[in-house]
Design a protein around this motif. Structure first.
Motif, PDB file in Angstrom:
ATOM      1  N   THR A 126       0.507   9.527  52.803  1.00  0.00           N
ATOM      2  CA  THR A 126      -0.588  10.072  53.613  1.00  0.00           C
ATOM      3  C   THR A 126      -1.677   9.013  53.731  1.00  0.00           C
ATOM      4  OG1 THR A 126      -1.814  10.958  51.731  1.00  0.00           O
ATOM      5  CG2 THR A 126      -0.128  12.404  52.733  1.00  0.00           C
ATOM      6  N   ILE A 127      -2.593   9.237  54.643  1.00  0.00           N
ATOM      7  CA  ILE A 127      -3.727   8.319  54.784  1.00  0.00           C
ATOM      8  C   ILE A 127      -4.497   8.251  53.463  1.00  0.00           C
ATOM      9  CG2 ILE A 127      -5.966   7.989  55.923  1.00  0.00           C
ATOM     10  CD1 ILE A 127      -4.719   9.167  58.452  1.00  0.00           C
ATOM     11  N   ILE A 128      -4.699   9.392  52.845  1.00  0.00           N
ATOM     12  CA  ILE A 128      -5.441   9.447  51.584  1.00  0.00           C
ATOM     13  C   ILE A 128      -4.730   8.630  50.517  1.00  0.00           C
ATOM     14  CG2 ILE A 128      -6.199  10.988  49.723  1.00  0.00           C
ATOM     15  CD1 ILE A 128      -6.558  13.150  51.968  1.00  0.00           C
ATOM     16  N   GLU A 129      -3.430   8.818  50.387  1.00  0.00           N
ATOM     17  CA  GLU A 129      -2.660   8.059  49.393  1.00  0.00           C
ATOM     18  C   GLU A 129      -2.735   6.558  49.668  1.00  0.00           C
ATOM     19  OE1 GLU A 129       0.812  11.385  48.464  1.00  0.00           O
ATOM     20  OE2 GLU A 129       1.109   9.931  50.080  1.00  0.00           O
ATOM     21  N   ALA A 130      -2.621   6.179  50.934  1.00  0.00           N
ATOM     22  CA  ALA A 130      -2.651   4.766  51.309  1.00  0.00           C
ATOM     23  C   ALA A 130      -4.019   4.142  51.033  1.00  0.00           C
ATOM     24  CB  ALA A 130      -2.277   4.607  52.777  1.00  0.00           C
ATOM     25  N   GLY A 176      -5.189  -4.054  55.240  1.00  0.00           N
ATOM     26  CA  GLY A 176      -3.792  -4.000  54.859  1.00  0.00           C
ATOM     27  C   GLY A 176      -3.161  -2.621  54.809  1.00  0.00           C
ATOM     28  N   VAL A 177      -3.889  -1.598  55.222  1.00  0.00           N
ATOM     29  CA  VAL A 177      -3.289  -0.258  55.303  1.00  0.00           C
ATOM     30  C   VAL A 177      -2.459  -0.230  56.588  1.00  0.00           C
ATOM     31  CG1 VAL A 177      -3.722   2.215  55.468  1.00  0.00           C
ATOM     32  CG2 VAL A 177      -5.222   0.791  54.060  1.00  0.00           C
ATOM     33  N   PRO A 178      -1.167   0.072  56.497  1.00  0.00           N
ATOM     34  CA  PRO A 178      -0.312   0.025  57.691  1.00  0.00           C
ATOM     35  C   PRO A 178      -0.796   0.954  58.806  1.00  0.00           C
ATOM     36  CG  PRO A 178       1.021   0.247  55.702  1.00  0.00           C
ATOM     37  CD  PRO A 178      -0.418   0.444  55.296  1.00  0.00           C
ATOM     38  N   ALA A 179      -0.753   0.442  60.024  1.00  0.00           N
ATOM     39  CA  ALA A 179      -1.200   1.212  61.182  1.00  0.00           C
ATOM     40  C   ALA A 179      -0.418   2.500  61.346  1.00  0.00           C
ATOM     41  CB  ALA A 179      -1.095   0.366  62.448  1.00  0.00           C
ATOM     42  N   LYS A 180       0.894   2.470  61.078  1.00  0.00           N
ATOM     43  CA  LYS A 180       1.682   3.695  61.266  1.00  0.00           C
ATOM     44  C   LYS A 180       1.280   4.784  60.291  1.00  0.00           C
ATOM     45  CE  LYS A 180       5.862   1.667  59.354  1.00  0.00           C
ATOM     46  NZ  LYS A 180       7.289   1.513  59.638  1.00  0.00           N
ATOM     47  N   VAL A 181       0.739   4.406  59.135  1.00  0.00           N
ATOM     48  CA  VAL A 181       0.218   5.408  58.194  1.00  0.00           C
ATOM     49  C   VAL A 181      -1.077   5.994  58.750  1.00  0.00           C
ATOM     50  CG1 VAL A 181      -0.788   5.749  55.893  1.00  0.00           C
ATOM     51  CG2 VAL A 181       1.280   4.369  56.161  1.00  0.00           C
ATOM     52  N   PRO A 200     -12.743   8.158  60.661  1.00  0.00           N
ATOM     53  CA  PRO A 200     -13.116   7.771  62.027  1.00  0.00           C
ATOM     54  C   PRO A 200     -12.293   6.568  62.513  1.00  0.00           C
ATOM     55  CG  PRO A 200     -15.055   7.896  60.614  1.00  0.00           C
ATOM     56  CD  PRO A 200     -13.858   8.013  59.735  1.00  0.00           C
ATOM     57  N   LEU A 201     -12.139   6.452  63.820  1.00  0.00           N
ATOM     58  CA  LEU A 201     -11.357   5.371  64.406  1.00  0.00           C
ATOM     59  C   LEU A 201     -11.854   3.999  63.960  1.00  0.00           C
ATOM     60  CD1 LEU A 201      -9.097   4.457  66.258  1.00  0.00           C
ATOM     61  CD2 LEU A 201     -10.684   4.653  68.179  1.00  0.00           C
ATOM     62  N   ARG A 202     -13.163   3.808  63.931  1.00  0.00           N
ATOM     63  CA  ARG A 202     -13.695   2.505  63.531  1.00  0.00           C
ATOM     64  C   ARG A 202     -13.319   2.166  62.097  1.00  0.00           C
ATOM     65  NH1 ARG A 202     -17.243   5.423  61.284  1.00  0.00           N
ATOM     66  NH2 ARG A 202     -19.431   5.568  61.105  1.00  0.00           N
ATOM     67  N   ALA A 203     -13.276   3.171  61.238  1.00  0.00           N
ATOM     68  CA  ALA A 203     -12.868   2.961  59.849  1.00  0.00           C
ATOM     69  C   ALA A 203     -11.359   2.712  59.764  1.00  0.00           C
ATOM     70  CB  ALA A 203     -13.265   4.151  58.991  1.00  0.00           C
ATOM     71  N   MET A 204     -10.589   3.338  60.645  1.00  0.00           N
ATOM     72  CA  MET A 204      -9.144   3.081  60.694  1.00  0.00           C
ATOM     73  C   MET A 204      -8.875   1.623  61.035  1.00  0.00           C
ATOM     74  SD  MET A 204      -7.329   6.265  62.557  1.00  0.00           S
ATOM     75  CE  MET A 204      -7.487   7.926  61.971  1.00  0.00           C
ATOM     76  N   ARG A 205      -9.627   1.099  61.982  1.00  0.00           N
ATOM     77  CA  ARG A 205      -9.465  -0.315  62.362  1.00  0.00           C
ATOM     78  C   ARG A 205      -9.742  -1.224  61.172  1.00  0.00           C
ATOM     79  NH1 ARG A 205     -12.724   0.965  67.510  1.00  0.00           N
ATOM     80  NH2 ARG A 205     -11.092   1.424  69.011  1.00  0.00           N
ATOM     81  N   LYS A 206     -10.801  -0.922  60.429  1.00  0.00           N
ATOM     82  CA  LYS A 206     -11.142  -1.732  59.257  1.00  0.00           C
ATOM     83  C   LYS A 206     -10.094  -1.574  58.165  1.00  0.00           C
ATOM     84  CE  LYS A 206     -16.055  -1.834  60.191  1.00  0.00           C
ATOM     85  NZ  LYS A 206     -17.414  -1.573  59.721  1.00  0.00           N
ATOM     86  N   GLY A 227      -9.928  15.526  51.971  1.00  0.00           N
ATOM     87  CA  GLY A 227      -9.303  16.208  53.097  1.00  0.00           C
ATOM     88  C   GLY A 227     -10.252  17.046  53.935  1.00  0.00           C
ATOM     89  N   LYS A 228     -11.549  16.944  53.681  1.00  0.00           N
ATOM     90  CA  LYS A 228     -12.529  17.728  54.437  1.00  0.00           C
ATOM     91  C   LYS A 228     -12.889  17.095  55.778  1.00  0.00           C
ATOM     92  CE  LYS A 228     -14.684  19.685  50.347  1.00  0.00           C
ATOM     93  NZ  LYS A 228     -15.887  19.717  49.519  1.00  0.00           N
ATOM     94  N   ARG A 229     -12.722  15.768  55.875  1.00  0.00           N
ATOM     95  CA  ARG A 229     -13.037  15.054  57.117  1.00  0.00           C
ATOM     96  C   ARG A 229     -11.916  14.086  57.434  1.00  0.00           C
ATOM     97  NH1 ARG A 229     -19.337  13.285  57.155  1.00  0.00           N
ATOM     98  NH2 ARG A 229     -18.907  13.177  59.365  1.00  0.00           N
ATOM     99  N   ARG A 230     -11.844  13.737  58.691  1.00  0.00           N
ATOM    100  CA  ARG A 230     -10.868  12.734  59.126  1.00  0.00           C
ATOM    101  C   ARG A 230     -11.510  11.354  59.077  1.00  0.00           C
ATOM    102  NH1 ARG A 230      -6.357  14.868  62.129  1.00  0.00           N
ATOM    103  NH2 ARG A 230      -6.128  12.744  62.875  1.00  0.00           N
TER     104      ARG A 230
END
Length: 65
Positions: free
Chosen positions: A5-9, A57-62, A46-52, A41-44
């Motif tokens: 999961t994103i959290i685990e990654a 090194g967190v895989p994009a597919k995750v 944000p896209l800008r944080a996903m980019r960072k 798990g209360k919030r998603r």
């Protein structure tokens, strides 16, 4: 094979870097409280944080699942 999961990654990557939650929040451009809510798990994330996270090194597919 199931992806983490994103959290685990995020937790795994922070551990690899030797960072606590506060440092990871800073690296992702988030307030510590916001990052804590992402991990609980209360919030998603944000896209800008996903980019960072991807640059850290967190895989994009995750991040995109």
């Amino acid at each position: 094979m199931q992806l983490p999961t994103i959290i685990e990654a995020l937790k795994f990557r922070a551990e690899q870097m030797g960072w606590g939650q506060e440092r990871m929040a800073i690296e992702l451009g988030l307030q510590a409280s916001h990052y804590s809510e992402v991990l609980s798990g209360k919030r998603r994330l944000p896209l800008r944080a996903m980019r960072k996270a991807c640059k850290l090194g967190v895989p994009a597919k995750v991040l995109l699942q």
